[in-house]
Each structure stands twice: as C-alpha cells, then as structure tokens.
Design an enzyme around this catalytic site. Structure first.
Site, mmCIF file in Angstrom:
data_model
loop_
_atom_site.group_PDB
_atom_site.id
_atom_site.type_symbol
_atom_site.label_atom_id
_atom_site.label_comp_id
_atom_site.label_asym_id
_atom_site.label_seq_id
_atom_site.Cartn_x
_atom_site.Cartn_y
_atom_site.Cartn_z
ATOM 1 N N ARG A 276 20.611 38.238 33.602
ATOM 2 C CA ARG A 276 20.556 36.859 34.067
ATOM 3 C C ARG A 276 19.576 36.660 35.220
ATOM 4 O O ARG A 276 18.974 35.602 35.354
ATOM 5 C CB ARG A 276 21.969 36.448 34.499
ATOM 6 C CG ARG A 276 22.006 35.031 34.945
ATOM 7 C CD ARG A 276 23.390 34.464 34.993
ATOM 8 N NE ARG A 276 23.258 33.139 35.578
ATOM 9 C CZ ARG A 276 24.241 32.311 35.779
ATOM 10 N NH1 ARG A 276 25.443 32.652 35.428
ATOM 11 N NH2 ARG A 276 24.038 31.144 36.315
ATOM 12 N N ARG B 35 35.666 24.869 41.311
ATOM 13 C CA ARG B 35 35.781 26.206 40.720
ATOM 14 C C ARG B 35 36.184 27.201 41.803
ATOM 15 O O ARG B 35 35.668 27.160 42.920
ATOM 16 C CB ARG B 35 34.452 26.612 40.090
ATOM 17 C CG ARG B 35 34.577 27.889 39.287
ATOM 18 C CD ARG B 35 33.345 28.150 38.483
ATOM 19 N NE ARG B 35 32.214 28.508 39.326
ATOM 20 C CZ ARG B 35 31.004 28.772 38.841
ATOM 21 N NH1 ARG B 35 30.773 28.692 37.553
ATOM 22 N NH2 ARG B 35 30.015 29.093 39.636
ATOM 23 N N HIS C 50 20.733 31.768 40.044
ATOM 24 C CA HIS C 50 21.248 30.586 40.733
ATOM 25 C C HIS C 50 20.198 29.871 41.566
ATOM 26 O O HIS C 50 20.302 28.678 41.818
ATOM 27 C CB HIS C 50 22.489 30.950 41.535
ATOM 28 C CG HIS C 50 23.643 31.182 40.621
ATOM 29 N ND1 HIS C 50 23.880 32.406 40.050
ATOM 30 C CD2 HIS C 50 24.539 30.325 40.094
ATOM 31 C CE1 HIS C 50 24.910 32.297 39.244
ATOM 32 N NE2 HIS C 50 25.329 31.059 39.246
ATOM 33 N N CYS D 18 29.127 22.879 31.356
ATOM 34 C CA CYS D 18 28.598 22.795 32.720
ATOM 35 C C CYS D 18 27.448 23.768 32.939
ATOM 36 O O CYS D 18 26.881 23.825 34.022
ATOM 37 C CB CYS D 18 29.691 23.011 33.758
ATOM 38 S SG CYS D 18 30.338 24.676 33.760
#
Ligand code: PEP
Ligand code: MG
Length: 544
Positions: free
Chosen positions: A447, A329, A186, A481
């Site tokens: 990730r 979200r 992120h 997205c």
C-alpha cells in the site's frame, strides 16, 4: 531549455504550477536541553519562527481573499493573530529560558497548552480554534527547524511525506511531488481530501530539482515537468481556475440531493480528520461524516491516547456536526500510521487496540461524551474476526453504563471480513467498504508504494458485491469509504452494485454529488451486472 518530464504515479488529480519548495530533512541531534548560556539565542530563534509563521499566514490569507475564499481567509488570518499573541510568546519564553527547551519543542508545547485551554471553553466556536493553535505550533516548530515551505503557493518537493505533513503543509502549496510514496498511502489520501494535486513515486531524480525552479505537477497523469513551456503553464492556470469554478458551483448546489436521474438517492458523506476538512465538506453539501480517521490525530503519540486526549481532539471536529451522521472509526494504527510508541508492532487496527483494552475503553468513553449531539456511528477498523466486533460491543456496553448505544459497524477491508460479511451484517448496524486496504491486500500489493488500486479487479469486485448483498439482505446500509467512492470511473459500478452511501475526501464532496445527479440507476445496475458476468461467468448484482 527543453521540457523534461519525470513520470511517477497519479496520486491526487489536477495540474499545479509554481516554484519548487524543496523540503529539507529535519536536522538530527539537536540537544534536548539547551545550556543556560545559549537560551537567549534559542528564544530569539523561537520568536523569529513565530514572526515568520505570522507573515506566512498573512500572505496566505490575502491570497485566499483575492481568490474570493473569504471564510478560509478569515480562519488563516486568525492564525496569524494567534502567532502574534503575547501570551503564547510568554509561554514559549518561559519554556526556553527556565526549562532549557529547544525552540521547536517549546513552540509545540506552548501551543498545546493554549489549545488545551481553548478546548475546555464552553463556547464551541472558541473550542474549535484549539486545532488551529496546535497546527500553528507545529508550523512554527517546522519553521524553527528550517523545514518550512519556502515558497508559499509553490510546489512542495520531498523524498517522502507522512499524512500529518501533507495535512500541515498541503494548505500552503499548490501541488506536491514525492520521490517515493504510493497512491493509496495516507499522505495521498490527505492530498486528495484537500484538493491538492499530487504525484508520487517519481524516483530519486526528483530530488535534483533546484529550490525555486518552476515546475508543473500533473496529478492526473502522474508527471512532473521541469522547464515547462508557456502553454503548459497556461494549462495549469486554466485547470486551477476550472477547479475553483467547480467548487463554487458545488457550493451553490449543496442543498440539492445526490439523487440519480431515475430517483435512486445516495448519501454522500465525508472522510475527515481535521476541522478544516469538516468545514469544507459541509460547505460542499456533505450530509455528515462517513469516516473520521481518529488515528491521524495521534501519529506522534508516545502512548495510547487517554480519554481526555481523545475528547480534546474530537470536540472541535464534532462541533459543526451537531445533528448529523458522524461515523467515528476506532484507532487504526499500524502500517504507515504507526506512532512512535507502537514502532515494531506487527498488528493493525482493532487487533492492536484489543491488546490494550483500557485504551479502547478510553476512546469509547471519549466518543460517547464528545459526540452526544450527533447521529453517532462507531466503526471498527481492519476487522478479520467476528470476535473483534463482539469485544467492542462488550466494551461499549460497559462504558455506556445504561446510556443508549450508538450504531456499530465494521470496516470490510480484508478478505476475511468480506468472507464473513453475512455474519457481520447479522450483528451490526452498518458496513463500510474500505477499498484501499481491500484492493491492496487481496492483490498482494504494498500500500505504501503501490501505483494502482483497481477495484474492478474480478476478485475485489466479487468481494465488494458479496458485502453489499450481505448488507441488503439484513436491511442495513453499506457505505464505501475507500478512495474508490470518489473515483468517477468506479462510482457508477458502486452505485449499480447497490452501495447506499459514498464517503469521500472533503474536497471531492461536491464533485461526487454532481456526478451522482448525472447517473441513471438502471444503467448503473446493468453495468454492474455486466461487470460481474464478464468476470465470473455468471450474473450477479441482482436484487439491487
Ligand atoms: C480503506 O482501507 O479503504 C480505508 C478507508 O481505510 P484507510 O484508508 O484509513 O486505511
Ligand atoms: Mg483501511
């Protein structure tokens, strides 16, 4: 001296040159309560941090003004005025002298109290400032801890950073280089959203650079160059000028629709988690928000946020979005977005929040209250089962208490969700493809440290295709997205597969809209059909 190139992964595109700001780790073990005899000195430390912050912000504001970015300069300048506000200083003084709080903790808490007061004001413009005051408090606290960015306008170098750090520091630097990190972590997403070039995974050798030495970060190729030659420095300046010009052009064309040359209309929305991103996205022509990552606002939380906590953070973000599509979200905690109170929990996204039903109701209540003026959509993260979205709908019905229900959608970012796309589409109002998690989980990558996110991998592409078809069969929109939605190489494929909406980092809205305007839908469909055919041996992407 010869150039020396360190190679890592390209995390946010663009070239940046400048002096290194080496971010020192926060020193451990500062006492929780300052003894009475040391409080005077501690207050001095807090005052110096505020002064320091005000000076930094003034410096930044004049730079922005010189670059012709007056709206941003005005915002930053207001921050420097706030840092000199006697009310804030008095509140910090009381916390240090009377309660023995350390300078960083007093700065954050006093700023939070001022922000709280602002957020409650009926004047929306003032309420929007609440976020800025909080950010100011964090910046001053970092300065008191000695972790401030030393060379404003330089290249931030650190072992690793979280998304909140990049959000906080990204505006003060031209580029970021990390020893660790991954391209879909992120922190990288926030850098792309802010338009700050970033390279990750450069290894421990990166930390040998000296504070203040000039380097070039190449966020497109994934490199950091030490002792850069004059022509490389000039190339970095040219790239920066090119990006600035592209932004000016994007702003000038913001009213033109994102429509392919042969008439296929796409909706370009923004991913955002701060007022600054919302403002930038709208400036560049975003039609609304396609992904509001609410968890990024609570990464330091010590408990599930209350309804009031949510409203406090949402109100300033939503104020400029009245009348527009806003996709909020639900909290997607877990992985690299785990707040202290959930440390050690294995779950992720909706699975975690369903374990705390009151927390879910608090967030839903806050969303319904704060987003009443918008075209609200609620998005459920990390769906793996139909039961999860049904549980959210039940909670929504209870909280809405007779009010009309907003549209509800699911993130398709796990293999399980993609496998149930048709069932989900039958019960929901929209689907949202989260290509970041989808690629990483399907391909078994980590990730937080991975260097690639290949949507064109046959298995990922198949799942994307299946999802878009499911949406089309039911006549509901499918947005993308994940970061693939702003990747120039992947956009034609997504358009060809039939995606209706692209939701992208704020800094990339203009670029993506421009790119769509240059496409031929027919050619994109052909490309999508060919890609599926190449990879599966039979034709797909029909009926798009
Ligand atoms: C995704 O996984 O693609 C996504 C958009 O969600 P996040 O990046 O916040 O996990
Ligand atoms: Mg995700």
């Amino acid at each position: 001296m010869m150039e020396r190139t360190l190679t890592g992964f390209a995390a946010a595109p663009g070239l940046a040159a400048g002096p290194v700001s080496l971010l020192r780790p926060i020193p451990e073990g500062s006492p929780r309560t300052v003894p009475a005899q040391d409080r005077g000195k501690e207050l001095e430390r807090a005052r110096r941090a505020l002064e320091d912050t005000a000076n930094q912000l003034e410096e930044l504001a004049s730079r922005l003004r010189a670059e012709g970015r007056s709206p941003e300069a005005d915002i930053v300048e207001t921050g420097s005025l706030m840092a000199r506000d006697p009310g804030l200083e008095a509140a910090v003084g009381a916390l240090v002298l009377e309660e023995g709080r350390t300078a960083p903790s007093a700065l954050c808490e006093a700023a939070e109290a001022v922000a709280d007061g602002l957020a409650r004001l009926p004047d929306k413009l003032l309420a929007e400032r609440a976020d800025d005051v909080r950010s100011l408090g964090r910046r001053a606290a970092a300065s008191a801890l000695g972790t401030r960015v030393g060379h404003a306008g330089g290249v931030l170098v650190a072992a690793n950073l979280g998304p909140a750090d990049v959000a906080e520091l990204g505006g003060q630097v031209r580029g970021v280089a990390l020893a660790g990190g991954g391209v879909t972590a992120h922190a990288a997403i926030v850098a792309r959203s802010l338009g700050v070039p970033m390279v990750v995974g450069l290894g421990l050798e990166l930390l040998e650079v000296a504070d203040g030495e000039t380097v070039v970060v190449d966020g497109t190729r994934g490199q950091l160059v030490r002792h850069p030659l004059p022509n490389r420095l000039a190339a970095a300046e040219e790239d920066r000028a090119r990006r600035r010009l592209a932004r000016v052009q994007a702003v000038a064309r913001r009213q033109e629709p994102a429509q392919t040359r042969d008439g296929r209309r796409l909706t370009v929305l923004a991913n955002a988690a701060s007022v600054a991103e919302v403002r930038e996205a709208l400036e560049q022509g975003a039609e609304g928000v396609g992904l509001l990552r609410t968890e990024l606002l609570f990464l330091e939380a010590r408990a599930w946020p209350s309804e009031a906590d949510h409203v406090r953070f949402l109100a300033p973000l939503l104020a400029p979005l009245a009348g527009r599509v806003v996709t909020i979200r639900l909290l997607d905690f877990g992985g690299d977005k785990t707040p202290p109170f959930l440390a050690g929990s294995a779950g992720r996204g909706i699975e975690l929040q369903l374990e705390a039903p009151e927390a879910l109701r608090a967030q839903l209540g806050a969303i319904l209250a704060a987003a009443a003026d918008t075209q609200l959509r609620i998005l459920v993260p990390m769906v793996t089962r139909l039961g999860q979205v049904r549980a959210v709908r039940q909670a929504l019905l209870a909280v809405a208490d007779g009010r009309s229900l907003p549209r509800l959608g699911a993130m398709i970012e796990t293999r399980e969700a993609a496998g149930k796309a048709r069932e989900l589409a039958a019960e929901l109002d929209f689907l949202s493809l989260g290509t970041n998690d989808l690629t990483q989980s399907v391909l078994g990558l980590d990730r937080e440290s991975s260097g690639t996110a290949p949507v064109v991998h046959p298995e990922v592409l198949r799942l994307v295709d299946v999802t878009i078809r499911a949406g089309r069969e039911r006549g509901i929109p499918v947005e993308v997205c994940g970061e693939a939605a702003s990747d120039p190489a992947t956009i034609p494929l997504l358009v060809g597969l039939g995606a209706d909406e692209l939701s992208v980092g704020a800094a990339r809205v203009g670029e993506v809209r421009e790119l769509v305007r240059g496409l031929e839908y027919a050619a994109c469909r052909e490309l999508a059909g060919r890609s599926l055919l190449d990879q599966t041996g039979h034709a797909g992407a029909q009926g798009v």
